[in-house]
Write a protein that holds these residues in place. Structure first.
Motif, short mmCIF file in Angstrom:
data_model
loop_
_atom_site.label_atom_id
_atom_site.label_comp_id
_atom_site.label_asym_id
_atom_site.label_seq_id
_atom_site.Cartn_x
_atom_site.Cartn_y
_atom_site.Cartn_z
N ASP A 89 0.81 -1.22 0.00
CA ASP A 89 0.00 0.00 0.00
C ASP A 89 0.84 1.27 0.00
O ASP A 89 0.44 2.29 -0.56
N VAL A 90 1.98 1.24 0.68
CA VAL A 90 2.82 2.43 0.83
C VAL A 90 4.29 2.00 0.76
O VAL A 90 4.64 0.95 1.28
N MET A 91 5.12 2.83 0.15
CA MET A 91 6.56 2.51 0.11
C MET A 91 7.35 3.79 -0.03
O MET A 91 6.91 4.73 -0.68
N HIS A 92 8.54 3.82 0.56
CA HIS A 92 9.43 4.95 0.27
C HIS A 92 10.51 4.51 -0.70
O HIS A 92 10.85 3.33 -0.79
N PHE A 93 11.02 5.47 -1.43
CA PHE A 93 12.17 5.29 -2.30
C PHE A 93 13.33 6.04 -1.65
O PHE A 93 13.11 7.11 -1.08
N ASN A 94 14.53 5.50 -1.74
CA ASN A 94 15.70 6.28 -1.30
C ASN A 94 16.41 6.74 -2.57
O ASN A 94 17.13 5.95 -3.19
N LEU A 95 16.20 7.99 -2.96
CA LEU A 95 16.85 8.47 -4.19
C LEU A 95 18.36 8.37 -4.07
O LEU A 95 19.06 8.15 -5.06
N HIS A 96 18.88 8.51 -2.83
CA HIS A 96 20.34 8.45 -2.61
C HIS A 96 20.85 7.01 -2.57
O HIS A 96 22.04 6.78 -2.42
#
Ligand SMILES: *Cc1c(COP(=O)(O)O)cnc(C)c1O
Length: 492
Positions: free
Chosen positions: A258-265
Motif C-alpha cells: 500500500d505504501v513505500m518509500h524510495f531512497n533516491l540516494h
C-alpha cells in the motif's frame, strides 16, 4: 630538527582569499557582532583553502576512490552528468518561493519524476517531500494512521515489524504513535508467515516489511503475508531501501503493497552523506493518495497545453519538509532515470543481483553465510567461524579491509545474524574490483588463521588507527576552535 607540516592552523592576519569589488550601493553599518574583526574566522588565501579541503577529503573514503560495499546503503557510483544537470542555472538558482508561472520547467520535472516513480513501483501517487528514507517511513506511518482514523478505526494501534528490520522502522512507527510488535524470521530468512497470521487482528494498523529484506533475500511468502495483513484490515508498508534489486522486474504496488518509500540516494544514484542531502519520496495506492503531504505537483490540461500547479491533497497529513523537498536531488534522480530508460533500469537490477551472487559464491566457503540461497542485490555473511576459532571479530575484518583501500561492508546488522557482514556490491562495480575485494577477504581469512594479530591490530596504513568510538560519542567535538579562543578559555 623536526619539520612541522602545515596542517590545520593556517590563518595569518590580513590574508585574503577574494577581493570584493567596490560596492555600487550605499554603505551601511553591520551589527557589531558581524564585523570582521569580531569574527574568529581563519584568514586564508584561496590556495590555502583549496589545499586544506583537498587534503581533508583524502583522509576519508569515498565512492570516487574505491569499492564501497556498505550493505543496505547502495553506495553506487554517482554519475557526474547528474551534477552537471543539477547545476544548470535555471534549476540551481530557482528561488523556492518562485511563483508557479515562472517555475513551470521545475514543476514539470517534479511532476514527471512523480509519474516515473509511480510507473516503476506500481503506485498511483507520489510525494517528493520527505528528506530521506526515515522521513518517508514516518510519512507512510502518518498516512496509514490518518486512513484508519478516517474510517473510524483509530483503535488500530499495532504496527508489526520483522526482527530483521532496519532500526528506523520501529523508530518511525513509534514516533507516529504506533505500538511496535516484533515478528520473528523463519529458518529461510523470510518474515515468519505463521507468526504474521497469529499476530494480526482487529488492533492491527499494518505491517512494515522490507522486501527484498535486510538479509538480501526475496520474501518467499510475500503475497500470503500481504493477504494476511489485508484480511485483518491492516495496510502494508514496504521499506524500499532495497529497491535496487527489483527495478523493472517486480512491482511493489502490483504485489499489493500500500505504501513505500524510495531512497533516491540509494537506488537512484544521488549522493549520500556529505554530498547529500538525501531524498525519500513516498508512493501510495489510489485510496491513500488523498492523505499525502502537500503540496504535490499536478498537471492541468489547458487549451494551449498543460500547466503544472501545486495542489494540496484534500485530507493531507500536512507538510513534512520546508518548501518542496530536496529539489536538487529530484533533478539528479530524474537525470539518472532518463539516462537509463526502462530497459536500462532493469539492467541495473540484473547486474546488481549478479554481482552480489558472484561475491556470495566466491566467499561462502570461507565466511559462513547463514541463509545461503540465491540472494538479491546483497547478502549477509558472518565472521562467527573466525571469531570462534581465531578470536578475529567482524570489527577486526572491517578495520583490516581499510588497509586494502576498501570501505568495509555494513557490520553487526541485521541484528539476527551475530558478527554480521552485510555486503552489497551494486551494479556499478567491474569484475576486477569485485575480484580485488574477494582476494582481500580471502587474504584476511588466511591471516586470521596464521597471524591473527595482523587483523586484530588493523588498520595499519590509514592516517588514523583504531579510534576510541565510545569516547568520540561521549565527548563530541565537532567544531574547530581557533587557538586564540582556546587560549582565552584556558586563561579564564
Ligand atoms: C537506509 C535504510 C533506511 C533509512 O533510509 P535513510 O534514507 O538513511 O533515512 C531504512 N531501511 C533500510 C533497510 C535502509 O537500508
Amino acid at each position: 630538527m623536526s619539520v612541522e607540516p602545515l596542517i590545520f592552523e593556517l590563518s595569518s592576519p590580513g590574508r585574503r582569499g577574494v577581493r570584493i569589488p567596490a560596492p555600487d550601493v550605499p554603505h551601511t553599518e553591520l551589527p557589531v557582532d558581524l564585523q570582521r574583526e569580531r569574527l574568529d574566522w581563519p584568514e586564508v588565501s584561496e590556495i590555502d583553502v583549496v589545499r586544506h579541503f583537498t587534503r581533508v577529503s583524502q583522509k576519508n573514503h569515498a565512492i570516487d576512490i574505491n569499492f564501497y560495499p556498505l550493505g543496505s546503503c547502495t553506495m553506487k557510483y554517482n554519475p557526474k552528468i547528474n551534477e552537471r544537470v543539477a547545476r544548470l542555472d535555471g534549476l540551481a538558482n530557482l528561488h523556492p518561493l518562485a511563483p508557479e508561472a515562472t517555475a513551470q520547467g521545475a514543476l514539470e520535472l517534479m511532476y514527471e519524476l512523480q509519474e516515473i516513480l509511480d510507473e516503476i513501483s506500481g503506485f498511483d501517487a507520489v510525494t517528493l517531500q520527505p528528506a530521506a528514507g526515515a522521513l518517508g517511513e514516518f510519512t507512510g506511518c502518518l498516512v496509514i494512521k490518518a486512513w484508519h482514523a478516517d474510517r473510524g478505526e483509530a483503535h488500530r494501534t499495532k504496527m508489526l515489524i520483522p526482527d530483521s528490520a532496519h532500526g528506523t522502522n520501529p523508530a518511525t512507527a513509534r514516533m507516529a504513535g504506533f505500538d511496535v510488535v516484533t515478528v520473528p524470521s523463519d529458518i529461510r530468512g523470510n518474515t515468519d508467515l505463521d507468526a504474521v497470521r497469529e499476530l494480526v487482528g482487529p488492533d492491527t494498523a499494518g505491517l512494515m516489511i522490507t522486501n527484498p529484506n535486510t538479509l538480501g533475500l526475496w520474501d518467499e511468502h510475500i503475497t500470503q503475508i500481504i493477504d494476511a495483513v489485508h484480511e485483518a484490515g491492516g495496510l502494508v508498508y514496504n521499506d524500499g531501501a532495497n529497491f535496487n534489486a527489483i527495478l523493472g522486474i517486480a512491482s511493489p504496488g502490483d504485489l499489493g503493497i500500500d505504501v513505500m518509500h524510495f531512497n533516491l540516494h540509494k537506488t537512484f544514484s544521488t549522493p549520500h552523506g556529505g554530498g547529500g542531502p538525501g531524498s525519500g519520496p513516498v508512493g501510495v495506492t489510489a485510496e491513500l493518495a488523498d492523505y499525502l503531504p502537500g503540496p504535490v505537483v499536478t498537471k492541468i490540461d489547458e487549451e494551449d497545453g498543460p500547466r503544472f500547479a501545486w495542489t494540496n491533497p484534500p485530507k493531507s497529513v500536512g507538510r513534512l519538509h520546508a518548501f518542496n523537498g530536496n529539489f536538487g536531488m529530484h533533478v539528479r534522480a530524474y537525470t539518472y532515470i532518463r539516462m537509463h530508460g526502462a530497459s536500462g533500469l532493469r539492467q541495473i537490477s540484473e547486474d546488481a543481483v549478479l554481482n552480489a551472487n558472484y561475491l556470495r559464491t566466491r566467499l561462502h566457503e570461507t565466511y559462513h553465510v547463514p541463509f545461503d540461497r540465491t540472494c538479491m542485490h546483497e547478502f549477509v555473511a558472518t565472521a562467527s567461524m573466525q571469531k570462534q576459532q581465531h578470536g578475529v571479530k567482524t570489527l577486526d575484518i572491517a578495520k583490516r579491509l581499510l588497509d586494502f583501500g576498501i570501505h568495509p561492508p555494513t557490520t553487526y546488522f541485521p541484528l539476527i545474524v551475530p558478527e554480521a557482514l552485510m555486503i552489497e556490491p551494486t551494479e556499478t562495480e567491474s569484475r576486477e574490483s569485485l575480484d580485488y575485494f574477494v582476494d582481500a577477504m580471502l587474504q584476511i581469512a588466511q591471516e586470521a588463521e596464521e597471524s591473527p594479530e595482523t587483523v586484530t591490530s588493523a588498520p595499519h596504513t590509514t592516517e588514523f588507527k583504531r579510534l576510541d568510538e565510545v569516547g568520540a560519542n561521549r565527548n563530541l567535538n565537532l567544531r574547530w576552535v581557533p587557538e586564540r579562543e582556546k587560549e582565552a578559555v584556558a586563561a579564564d
